[in-house]
Design an enzyme around this catalytic site. Sequence first.
Site, mmCIF file in Angstrom:
data_model
loop_
_atom_site.group_PDB
_atom_site.id
_atom_site.type_symbol
_atom_site.label_atom_id
_atom_site.label_comp_id
_atom_site.label_asym_id
_atom_site.label_seq_id
_atom_site.Cartn_x
_atom_site.Cartn_y
_atom_site.Cartn_z
ATOM 1 N N ARG A 60 -32.993 -7.232 18.313
ATOM 2 C CA ARG A 60 -34.439 -7.189 18.081
ATOM 3 C C ARG A 60 -34.847 -5.897 17.394
ATOM 4 O O ARG A 60 -34.471 -4.805 17.820
ATOM 5 C CB ARG A 60 -35.193 -7.329 19.403
ATOM 6 C CG ARG A 60 -36.686 -7.030 19.288
ATOM 7 C CD ARG A 60 -37.535 -8.173 19.611
ATOM 8 N NE ARG A 60 -38.936 -7.918 19.294
ATOM 9 C CZ ARG A 60 -39.924 -8.246 20.087
ATOM 10 N NH1 ARG A 60 -39.682 -8.823 21.236
ATOM 11 N NH2 ARG A 60 -41.166 -8.030 19.721
ATOM 12 N N ASP B 122 -40.303 -13.023 27.518
ATOM 13 C CA ASP B 122 -41.452 -12.607 28.314
ATOM 14 C C ASP B 122 -41.409 -13.238 29.696
ATOM 15 O O ASP B 122 -41.146 -14.444 29.817
ATOM 16 C CB ASP B 122 -42.764 -13.058 27.644
ATOM 17 C CG ASP B 122 -43.038 -12.347 26.338
ATOM 18 O OD1 ASP B 122 -42.827 -11.128 26.264
ATOM 19 O OD2 ASP B 122 -43.467 -13.034 25.380
#
Length: 171
Positions: free
Chosen positions: A83, A97
């Site tokens: 990422r 998340d």
Amino acid sequence: MHSVYIGFGSNIDDRLSHIQNAIHALSEAEGITLQKISSLYETEPVGYEEQAKFLNGVVAIETCLSPHTLLQTLKQIETAVGRQHRTRWGPREIDMDILIYGDICLQAPDLVIPHPEMHLRRFVLVPLAEIAPNLLHPVFNQTIQTLLERLEDDKSVVKAEDYDLSSYLSS
């Protein structure tokens, strides 16, 4: 042990590979047991819309980790998968998340549980309703299926038939 639901998505390069690497890392993480994984869905971006479509899904886990320790684990997995932090709501290799963590409601500077926007996002509610339709949202006290049925979001969420992540679940 706590029942936790984690949303994930990718829209850069080999989306499936990023997701597979993240789910594999999650399955190997200390203190985490994968319970269920939704189908993958191809979804339109939200927020910053001038970007590629996402592959999104939800995984249910059991964990003994605290919410903040779990968040640190997810951030480490995101980094390991590659990422790169760009613009808010922008393209990403992987995003993970915490959606719901048991019946905990938490408001901290770096973590809000349940996820504060999950009830507004079709790309979250569709895969979550697939694996936990009767799960109660701890703030709204409504099932995920009810939240999905009442949702006004018209973004496209289409099941991606060719992908199966069930091999990451423990037998």
